[in-house]
Scaffold this motif. Structure first.
Motif, PDB file in Angstrom:
ATOM      1  N   LYS A   1       2.049   2.314  -3.320  1.00  0.00           N
ATOM      2  CA  LYS A   1       1.010   2.842  -4.200  1.00  0.00           C
ATOM      3  C   LYS A   1       0.627   4.282  -3.860  1.00  0.00           C
ATOM      4  CE  LYS A   1       0.653  -0.917  -6.479  1.00  0.00           C
ATOM      5  NZ  LYS A   1       1.246  -0.961  -7.804  1.00  0.00           N
ATOM      6  N   LEU A   2       1.050   4.772  -2.724  1.00  0.00           N
ATOM      7  CA  LEU A   2       0.658   6.112  -2.278  1.00  0.00           C
ATOM      8  C   LEU A   2       1.472   7.232  -2.899  1.00  0.00           C
ATOM      9  CD1 LEU A   2       0.002   5.456   1.513  1.00  0.00           C
ATOM     10  CD2 LEU A   2      -1.678   5.760  -0.307  1.00  0.00           C
TER      11      LEU A   2
ATOM     12  N   VAL B   1       0.835  -1.203   0.000  1.00  0.00           N
ATOM     13  CA  VAL B   1       0.000   0.000   0.000  1.00  0.00           C
ATOM     14  C   VAL B   1       0.870   1.254   0.000  1.00  0.00           C
ATOM     15  CG1 VAL B   1      -1.689   1.323   1.331  1.00  0.00           C
ATOM     16  CG2 VAL B   1      -1.987  -1.139   1.033  1.00  0.00           C
ATOM     17  N   SER B   2       1.921   1.285   0.799  1.00  0.00           N
ATOM     18  CA  SER B   2       2.765   2.487   0.841  1.00  0.00           C
ATOM     19  C   SER B   2       3.423   2.739  -0.501  1.00  0.00           C
ATOM     20  CB  SER B   2       3.795   2.416   1.970  1.00  0.00           C
ATOM     21  OG  SER B   2       4.736   1.413   1.731  1.00  0.00           O
TER      22      SER B   2
END
Length: 107
Positions: free
Chosen positions: A105-106, A102-103
């Motif tokens: 993709k941020l 997720v990080s």
């Protein structure tokens, strides 16, 4: 007193105004227009300095520069369970933790 030079500034072109606009992240209601990019930056810096001094004089809380804030590196995000499951599957398929996936993709 907060150092006005520590705030987050940027200059961008305004198609509507046909000028550069100087902005400050910590003071989102302020802007400064000029034909010159450098003058727009100098203008917003000067404006922020003046507004911050005025706020202090009037006993108002002056925003802390983002650059001087401490961040833990953690924040919570609520998402639907289906999206959580999908992200967990994609992370597993990529061979990384959900947090790392997720990080990445941020940004």
């Amino acid at each position: 007193m907060v150092n006005h030079e520590h705030y987050t500034y940027r200059v961008t072109w305004s198609e509507d105004d046909q000028e550069y606009v100087g902005l400050c992240t910590e003071f989102p209601s302020l802007s400064y227009l000029d034909e010159s990019r450098m003058n727009a930056l100098e203008g917003i810096c000067s404006l922020v300095k003046s507004v911050a001094a005025d706020m202090k004089e009037n006993g108002e809380t002056v925003p802390e520069p983002i650059s001087e804030k401490a961040y833990s590196g953690k924040f919570m995000v609520r998402i639907p369970p289906e999206q959580h499951r999908l992200l967990a599957m994609r992370a597993a398929e990529s061979g990384v933790s959900l947090n790392r996936y997720v990080s990445s993709k941020l940004v």
